[in-house]
Write a protein that holds these residues in place. Structure first.
Motif, mmCIF file in Angstrom:
data_model
loop_
_atom_site.group_PDB
_atom_site.id
_atom_site.type_symbol
_atom_site.label_atom_id
_atom_site.label_comp_id
_atom_site.label_asym_id
_atom_site.label_seq_id
_atom_site.Cartn_x
_atom_site.Cartn_y
_atom_site.Cartn_z
ATOM 1 N N ASP A 1 0.854 -1.190 0.000
ATOM 2 C CA ASP A 1 0.000 0.000 0.000
ATOM 3 C C ASP A 1 0.889 1.239 0.000
ATOM 4 O O ASP A 1 2.004 1.211 0.528
ATOM 5 N N VAL A 2 0.377 2.307 -0.597
ATOM 6 C CA VAL A 2 1.157 3.539 -0.776
ATOM 7 C C VAL A 2 0.236 4.746 -0.604
ATOM 8 O O VAL A 2 -0.926 4.715 -1.015
ATOM 9 N N ARG A 3 0.783 5.788 0.002
ATOM 10 C CA ARG A 3 0.187 7.109 -0.068
ATOM 11 C C ARG A 3 1.226 7.992 -0.750
ATOM 12 O O ARG A 3 2.351 8.103 -0.276
ATOM 13 N N THR A 4 0.859 8.624 -1.849
ATOM 14 C CA THR A 4 1.809 9.372 -2.661
ATOM 15 C C THR A 4 1.833 10.841 -2.264
ATOM 16 O O THR A 4 0.787 11.460 -2.052
ATOM 17 N N SER A 5 3.023 11.382 -2.159
ATOM 18 C CA SER A 5 3.220 12.781 -1.795
ATOM 19 C C SER A 5 2.565 13.712 -2.821
ATOM 20 O O SER A 5 2.609 13.451 -4.030
ATOM 21 N N PRO A 6 1.985 14.833 -2.349
ATOM 22 C CA PRO A 6 1.413 15.802 -3.286
ATOM 23 C C PRO A 6 2.465 16.709 -3.926
ATOM 24 O O PRO A 6 2.147 17.453 -4.854
ATOM 25 N N HIS A 7 3.719 16.648 -3.447
ATOM 26 C CA HIS A 7 4.764 17.495 -4.002
ATOM 27 C C HIS A 7 5.059 17.108 -5.451
ATOM 28 O O HIS A 7 5.018 15.922 -5.807
ATOM 29 N N PRO A 8 5.378 18.096 -6.299
ATOM 30 C CA PRO A 8 5.711 17.770 -7.694
ATOM 31 C C PRO A 8 6.971 16.917 -7.816
ATOM 32 O O PRO A 8 7.087 16.113 -8.741
ATOM 33 N N VAL A 9 7.923 17.118 -6.885
ATOM 34 C CA VAL A 9 9.126 16.287 -6.853
ATOM 35 C C VAL A 9 8.942 15.266 -5.741
ATOM 36 O O VAL A 9 8.849 15.623 -4.566
ATOM 37 N N ARG A 10 8.879 13.991 -6.091
ATOM 38 C CA ARG A 10 8.631 12.953 -5.099
ATOM 39 C C ARG A 10 9.253 11.651 -5.567
ATOM 40 O O ARG A 10 9.637 11.506 -6.723
ATOM 41 N N MET A 11 9.312 10.685 -4.648
ATOM 42 C CA MET A 11 9.835 9.368 -4.981
ATOM 43 C C MET A 11 8.816 8.583 -5.798
ATOM 44 O O MET A 11 7.613 8.737 -5.630
ATOM 45 N N PHE A 12 9.334 7.737 -6.674
ATOM 46 C CA PHE A 12 8.468 6.798 -7.385
ATOM 47 C C PHE A 12 7.936 5.766 -6.399
ATOM 48 O O PHE A 12 8.686 5.241 -5.576
ATOM 49 N N ALA A 13 6.652 5.479 -6.468
ATOM 50 C CA ALA A 13 6.074 4.470 -5.577
ATOM 51 C C ALA A 13 4.854 3.850 -6.237
ATOM 52 O O ALA A 13 4.068 4.542 -6.882
ATOM 53 N N ARG A 14 4.716 2.553 -6.082
ATOM 54 C CA ARG A 14 3.515 1.880 -6.568
ATOM 55 C C ARG A 14 3.319 0.590 -5.793
ATOM 56 O O ARG A 14 4.277 -0.047 -5.346
ATOM 57 N N VAL A 15 2.075 0.197 -5.647
ATOM 58 C CA VAL A 15 1.752 -1.088 -5.034
ATOM 59 C C VAL A 15 2.268 -2.196 -5.937
ATOM 60 O O VAL A 15 2.128 -2.144 -7.161
ATOM 61 N N GLY A 16 2.887 -3.200 -5.335
ATOM 62 C CA GLY A 16 3.433 -4.317 -6.090
ATOM 63 C C GLY A 16 4.913 -4.189 -6.382
ATOM 64 O O GLY A 16 5.515 -5.120 -6.929
ATOM 65 N N ARG A 17 5.508 -3.070 -6.009
ATOM 66 C CA ARG A 17 6.941 -2.896 -6.264
ATOM 67 C C ARG A 17 7.742 -3.869 -5.403
ATOM 68 O O ARG A 17 7.556 -3.955 -4.191
ATOM 69 N N ILE A 18 8.645 -4.601 -6.033
ATOM 70 C CA ILE A 18 9.492 -5.580 -5.345
ATOM 71 C C ILE A 18 10.888 -4.994 -5.203
ATOM 72 O O ILE A 18 11.415 -4.386 -6.137
ATOM 73 N N GLY A 19 11.477 -5.146 -4.031
ATOM 74 C CA GLY A 19 12.800 -4.590 -3.791
ATOM 75 C C GLY A 19 13.691 -5.547 -3.041
ATOM 76 O O GLY A 19 13.259 -6.613 -2.584
ATOM 77 N N PRO A 20 14.951 -5.189 -2.870
ATOM 78 C CA PRO A 20 15.886 -6.013 -2.093
ATOM 79 C C PRO A 20 15.614 -5.851 -0.601
ATOM 80 O O PRO A 20 14.943 -4.896 -0.183
ATOM 81 N N LEU A 21 16.148 -6.752 0.184
ATOM 82 C CA LEU A 21 15.995 -6.641 1.639
ATOM 83 C C LEU A 21 17.150 -5.899 2.296
ATOM 84 O O LEU A 21 17.003 -5.413 3.420
ATOM 85 N N HIS A 22 18.286 -5.791 1.625
ATOM 86 C CA HIS A 22 19.463 -5.222 2.288
ATOM 87 C C HIS A 22 19.650 -3.734 2.034
ATOM 88 O O HIS A 22 20.645 -3.149 2.461
ATOM 89 N N ALA A 23 18.688 -3.090 1.372
ATOM 90 C CA ALA A 23 18.782 -1.663 1.102
ATOM 91 C C ALA A 23 17.397 -1.038 1.163
ATOM 92 O O ALA A 23 16.420 -1.642 0.711
ATOM 93 N N GLY A 24 17.324 0.176 1.707
ATOM 94 C CA GLY A 24 16.037 0.852 1.860
ATOM 95 C C GLY A 24 15.543 0.750 3.290
ATOM 96 O O GLY A 24 15.806 -0.232 3.994
ATOM 97 N N GLY A 25 14.825 1.761 3.749
ATOM 98 C CA GLY A 25 14.380 1.793 5.138
ATOM 99 C C GLY A 25 13.466 0.651 5.518
ATOM 100 O O GLY A 25 13.756 -0.122 6.442
ATOM 101 N N SER A 26 12.349 0.513 4.816
ATOM 102 C CA SER A 26 11.386 -0.548 5.135
ATOM 103 C C SER A 26 12.001 -1.931 4.977
ATOM 104 O O SER A 26 11.764 -2.830 5.787
ATOM 105 N N SER A 27 12.780 -2.103 3.921
ATOM 106 C CA SER A 27 13.369 -3.418 3.640
ATOM 107 C C SER A 27 14.313 -3.850 4.753
ATOM 108 O O SER A 27 14.256 -4.998 5.217
#
Length: 243
Positions: free
Chosen positions: A100-126
Motif C-alpha cells: 500500500d502507498v500514499r503518494t506525496s502531493p509534491h511535484p518532486v517525489r519518490m516513485f512508488a507503486r503497489v506491487g513494487r518488489i525490492g531487495p531486503l538489504h537496502a532501503g528503510g522498510s526493507s
C-alpha cells in the motif's frame, strides 16, 4: 488455469482444455508446471485439484488484504502529517513487497507503486523487515552477493549484520540514499498479536526536503503510527518495549 481448477475441481485435461479453449497439449504443459510448483495436484485418476502452494498463497492474500484494510486510516494520517510518500511493506521470501502507498502531493517525489518488489538489504522498510526476519532468511541472504545500488549501499555482510542489530535496538531505521540516490526512507516495524513483525511502515522522499528537525518529526511520526497499527493488529502492552 488456476481459476478453473479452483472453481471446478476434479476436471481432467480434456475437460480443462475445453473449458479454457486451449489444446490438450498446452493444458498438459501448464499443469505440469503448476504441479511442479505445488499449486496443483493430480489425483490417481489424473483429475486436478488445488495444491498446498495455492492454499498458502490464498492465506497470504487474505492476510495482506486484512493488513491494508486495518492500516488505511493510519497511513492516511501519517501521509497528511508528513506530506511525503508513505509505504506499507511486507517481506516475501528474500525480497520486500509494497502492498500500500500514499503518494506525496509534491511535484518532486519518490516513485512508488503497489506491487513494487525490492531487495531486503537496502532501503528503510526493507532493512527493518530484514532486521526482524528469521535467522535462516538472513543467513541465506548473506550467502549471496549483496547488490550495490548506490555508493551508500552496504555490501559487506558483517557491516550489514551490525546495522541490523542497531535497527532492532532502536526499533526504527533512517536510510539515506542506500537504494536510490538523494532519497531518504524512515521506517519502523509493525507487530501482530504474537509479537511477530508482519510489515514495516515508512515515510520516504527526496533528500533535499529532509533536515534534522523533519527527520526527528518523521521518525516520531512513523514510530507512533507503527505502534498504533501494531495495537490494531493485537499487539499487547507488554510487547511495546520492542519499539
Amino acid at each position: 488455469m488456476l481459476e478453473l481448477v479452483g472453481q471446478v475441481p476434479e476436471l481432467k485435461i480434456p475437460q480443462l482444455a475445453a473449458q479454457a479453449g486451449m489444446t490438450k497439449s498446452k493444458v498438459y504443459r501448464i499443469l505440469q508446471t503448476l504441479v511442479h510448483l505445488g499449486y496443483v495436484r493430480l489425483d490417481d485418476d489424473h483429475a486436478a485439484h488445488l495444491g498446498s502452494a495455492a492454499l498458502i498463497l490464498g492465506q497470504q492474500a487474505q492476510e495482506q488484504h486484512s493488513l491494508t484494510q486495518t492500516a488505511r486510516p493510519v497511513l492516511d494520517e501519517l501521509a497528511q502529517q508528513t506530506g511525503e510518500n508513505v509505504h506499507l511493506v511486507v517481506r516475501e521470501g528474500h525480497h520486500s513487497l509494497v502492498i500500500d502507498v500514499r503518494t506525496s502531493p509534491h511535484p518532486v517525489r519518490m516513485f512508488a507503486r503497489v506491487g513494487r518488489i525490492g531487495p531486503l538489504h537496502a532501503g528503510g522498510s526493507s532493512k527493518v523487515l530484514l532486521a526482524y526476519a528469521p535467522s535462516e532468511v538472513l543467513a541465506a541472504l548473506l550467502r549471496t552477493p549483496l547488490e550495490r545500488f548506490t555508493a551508500r549501499t552496504i555490501t559487506e555482510p558483517a557491516t550489514l549484520e551490525q546495522e541490523l542489530r542497531q535497527i532492532r535496538e532502536d526499533g526504527a531505521h533512517v536510510a539515506i540514499s542506500d537504494l536510490e540516490e538523494e532519497t531518504f526512507s524512515i521506517a519502523a516495524p509493525i507487530f501482530d498479536f504474537q509479537g511477530q513483525v508482519v510489515a514495516s511502515l515508512s515515510v520516504a522522499g527526496p533528500l533535499m526536503r529532509l533536515n534534522a528537525e523533519k527527520q526527528r518529526q518523521y521518525l516520531d511520526g512513523v514510530q507512533e503510527a507503527s505502534r498504533q497499527l501494531s495495537m490494531k493488529l493485537g499487539m499487547t502492552s507488554d510487547r511495546q518495549d520492542r519499539f
